[in-house]
Design a protein around this motif. Structure first.
Motif, mmCIF file in Angstrom:
data_model
loop_
_atom_site.group_PDB
_atom_site.id
_atom_site.type_symbol
_atom_site.label_atom_id
_atom_site.label_comp_id
_atom_site.label_asym_id
_atom_site.label_seq_id
_atom_site.Cartn_x
_atom_site.Cartn_y
_atom_site.Cartn_z
ATOM 1 N N ARG A 131 18.628 20.329 32.591
ATOM 2 C CA ARG A 131 16.193 20.350 32.793
ATOM 3 C C ARG A 131 16.314 21.949 33.693
ATOM 4 O O ARG A 131 15.540 21.698 34.121
ATOM 5 C CB ARG A 131 16.859 19.386 33.314
ATOM 6 C CG ARG A 131 16.775 18.482 32.054
ATOM 7 C CD ARG A 131 16.559 17.030 32.985
ATOM 8 N NE ARG A 131 17.276 15.851 31.995
ATOM 9 C CZ ARG A 131 18.021 15.532 32.243
ATOM 10 N NH1 ARG A 131 19.478 15.467 32.937
ATOM 11 N NH2 ARG A 131 18.439 14.123 30.809
ATOM 12 N N ARG A 132 17.356 22.309 34.817
ATOM 13 C CA ARG A 132 17.621 23.165 36.236
ATOM 14 C C ARG A 132 17.566 24.303 34.851
ATOM 15 O O ARG A 132 16.831 25.312 35.566
ATOM 16 C CB ARG A 132 18.277 23.139 36.776
ATOM 17 C CG ARG A 132 19.036 21.911 38.179
ATOM 18 C CD ARG A 132 19.415 21.734 38.790
ATOM 19 N NE ARG A 132 20.763 21.482 38.071
ATOM 20 C CZ ARG A 132 21.753 20.716 38.546
ATOM 21 N NH1 ARG A 132 21.254 19.810 38.323
ATOM 22 N NH2 ARG A 132 23.023 20.849 38.085
ATOM 23 N N ASP A 133 18.766 24.661 33.989
ATOM 24 C CA ASP A 133 18.092 25.796 33.363
ATOM 25 C C ASP A 133 16.638 26.651 32.787
ATOM 26 O O ASP A 133 16.231 27.441 32.889
ATOM 27 C CB ASP A 133 19.110 25.956 32.438
ATOM 28 C CG ASP A 133 21.066 25.521 32.880
ATOM 29 O OD1 ASP A 133 20.839 26.528 33.841
ATOM 30 O OD2 ASP A 133 21.803 25.289 32.160
ATOM 31 N N LEU A 134 16.341 25.458 32.275
ATOM 32 C CA LEU A 134 15.160 25.631 30.944
ATOM 33 C C LEU A 134 13.755 26.218 32.322
ATOM 34 O O LEU A 134 13.143 27.054 32.195
ATOM 35 C CB LEU A 134 14.639 24.310 30.521
ATOM 36 C CG LEU A 134 15.628 23.904 29.410
ATOM 37 C CD1 LEU A 134 15.493 23.349 28.537
ATOM 38 C CD2 LEU A 134 16.024 25.847 28.084
ATOM 39 N N GLU A 135 13.934 25.413 33.362
ATOM 40 C CA GLU A 135 12.698 25.430 34.479
ATOM 41 C C GLU A 135 12.310 26.999 35.153
ATOM 42 O O GLU A 135 12.291 27.758 35.199
ATOM 43 C CB GLU A 135 13.184 24.408 35.423
ATOM 44 C CG GLU A 135 11.911 24.362 36.655
ATOM 45 C CD GLU A 135 12.186 22.742 37.939
ATOM 46 O OE1 GLU A 135 11.061 22.952 38.867
ATOM 47 O OE2 GLU A 135 13.318 22.354 37.621
ATOM 48 N N TRP A 136 14.408 27.057 35.066
ATOM 49 C CA TRP A 136 14.731 28.675 36.072
ATOM 50 C C TRP A 136 14.146 29.296 34.342
ATOM 51 O O TRP A 136 13.974 30.714 35.441
ATOM 52 C CB TRP A 136 16.293 28.209 36.001
ATOM 53 C CG TRP A 136 16.481 29.678 36.941
ATOM 54 C CD1 TRP A 136 16.627 30.933 37.638
ATOM 55 C CD2 TRP A 136 17.718 30.961 35.911
ATOM 56 N NE1 TRP A 136 17.265 31.580 37.932
ATOM 57 C CE2 TRP A 136 17.895 31.881 36.123
ATOM 58 C CE3 TRP A 136 18.248 30.528 34.708
ATOM 59 C CZ2 TRP A 136 18.580 33.087 35.758
ATOM 60 C CZ3 TRP A 136 18.677 31.460 33.602
ATOM 61 C CH2 TRP A 136 19.319 32.426 34.498
ATOM 62 N N LEU A 137 14.086 30.069 33.553
ATOM 63 C CA LEU A 137 13.648 30.106 32.832
ATOM 64 C C LEU A 137 12.474 30.581 32.475
ATOM 65 O O LEU A 137 11.872 31.093 31.773
ATOM 66 C CB LEU A 137 14.568 29.927 31.211
ATOM 67 C CG LEU A 137 15.899 30.129 30.984
ATOM 68 C CD1 LEU A 137 16.286 29.187 29.498
ATOM 69 C CD2 LEU A 137 15.803 31.768 31.207
ATOM 70 N N LEU A 143 15.013 37.489 32.616
ATOM 71 C CA LEU A 143 15.862 36.826 31.689
ATOM 72 C C LEU A 143 14.986 36.696 30.009
ATOM 73 O O LEU A 143 15.480 37.035 29.720
ATOM 74 C CB LEU A 143 16.924 36.640 32.187
ATOM 75 C CG LEU A 143 18.175 36.063 31.086
ATOM 76 C CD1 LEU A 143 18.657 37.269 30.732
ATOM 77 C CD2 LEU A 143 19.247 34.798 31.655
ATOM 78 N N ALA A 144 13.884 35.611 30.681
ATOM 79 C CA ALA A 144 13.442 35.182 30.023
ATOM 80 C C ALA A 144 12.570 36.055 29.160
ATOM 81 O O ALA A 144 12.413 36.327 27.355
ATOM 82 C CB ALA A 144 12.385 33.817 29.791
ATOM 83 N N GLU A 145 11.910 36.781 29.718
ATOM 84 C CA GLU A 145 11.177 38.176 29.013
ATOM 85 C C GLU A 145 11.967 39.324 28.257
ATOM 86 O O GLU A 145 11.982 39.605 27.067
ATOM 87 C CB GLU A 145 10.501 38.940 30.306
ATOM 88 C CG GLU A 145 9.162 38.248 30.710
ATOM 89 C CD GLU A 145 8.356 37.872 29.557
ATOM 90 O OE1 GLU A 145 7.503 38.306 28.831
ATOM 91 O OE2 GLU A 145 8.249 36.420 29.859
#
Length: 276
Positions: A62-68, A263-265
């Motif tokens: 959950r923290r990873d997805l929020e970070w992204l 990173l997501a971009e």
């Protein structure tokens, strides 16, 4: 790319290790597909892998997805759905489309079976006999019988188009394991239906598994989603990223202070360049 309004996609990781770039690539793909169409993006934790499933990994996800920078709705984890798996297994047994198998891996290998998409193809040694209730037994799908009764079935992939379901390369796949309440094939198929997922997004390495899932959908009278099997991220050796090979964790990058939005971009750009 099909962006029908109201679509529902999902990201369904197993909490048996850290997420890596391949997971981020897949999660972003499913997220953006749904959000572009004004749909819903779901997070489902697939936590029925026995002691390997650890709650702290789910919290990390959950923290990873929020970070992204992703937004999601979380649906019940697999560990809350065990009754639905039992009911489906009972239905398949009652239909005569599944049978109990007590063979060990060593015994199966000694039978000199063929190999296929899922590794060793089980040669049906337990078909027609009934292991005692005291023997540990898996439950296998009688693939040939199901295909004979159901006839031609079609499923549709965004890139491949219409595909005729043919799971024979898997042989009689396990749908309930000896040590776990359901296999990936059964659990994912049931859960996607329960969560009203309309577009299943996953890596191209799972393309062949969809042949099995299409048979299960028909036998269990489940809705048929659309499929997007996207390209995979690979490492420097040309292999797909994987937890078991120690692919760098998103959590490590996050904790080092890397910008998750950047990173997501970068991953979105990679998706465009790869034609995913």
């Amino acid at each position: 790319m099909n962006t029908t309004p109201g679509i529902v996609t999902r990201f369904a990781p197993s909490p048996n290790g850290h997420l890596h770039l391949g997971h981020a690539f897949s999660a972003i793909y499913a997220h953006d597909l749904a959000k572009t169409a004004g749909g819903r993006f779901l997070l489902r934790i697939e936590d029925i892998d026995g002691p390997r499933s650890r709650p702290e990994h789910a919290d990390e996800f959950r923290r990873d997805l929020e970070w992204l920078g992703l937004e999601w709705e979380e649906v019940p984890a697999q560990s809350t759905r065990l009754e639905s798996y039992r009911d489906a297994a009972d239905t398949l047994l009652e239909l005569g489309m599944a049978y109990r198998c007590s063979c060990t891996r060593k015994e199966i290998e000694a039978l000199d079976p063929r190999t296929g998409e899922d590794g060793v193809i089980y040669p049906g040694a337990c078909k027609g006999r009934c292991p005692t209730g005291e023997e540990p037994a898996a439950l296998r799908l009688d693939v040939d019988k199901a295909m004979t009764e159901l006839g031609e079935l079609i499923w549709t992939d965004e890139q491949a188009g219409s595909v005729i379901a043919d799971p024979r390369e898997f042989g009689d796949v396990v749908i309930v394991r000896k040590d776990l309440p359901a296999s990936y094939h059964l659990a994912a198929t049931l859960d996607d239906a329960a969560d009203e997922v309309t577009v299943v997004t996953r890596g191209s390495d799972l393309f062949a598994a969809t042949h099995v899932h299409r048979i299960l959908q028909e036998l269990l009278e489940l809705p048929l989603p659309h499929y997007h099997h996207h390209n995979l991220l690979i490492d420097d050796d040309g292999r797909k990223l994987a937890k078991r090979r120690g692919s760098p964790a998103l959590a490590s990058r996050r904790e080092r202070g890397e910008d998750g939005l950047v990173l997501a971009e970068q991953l979105r750009l990679q998706q465009k360049l790869s034609g995913t």
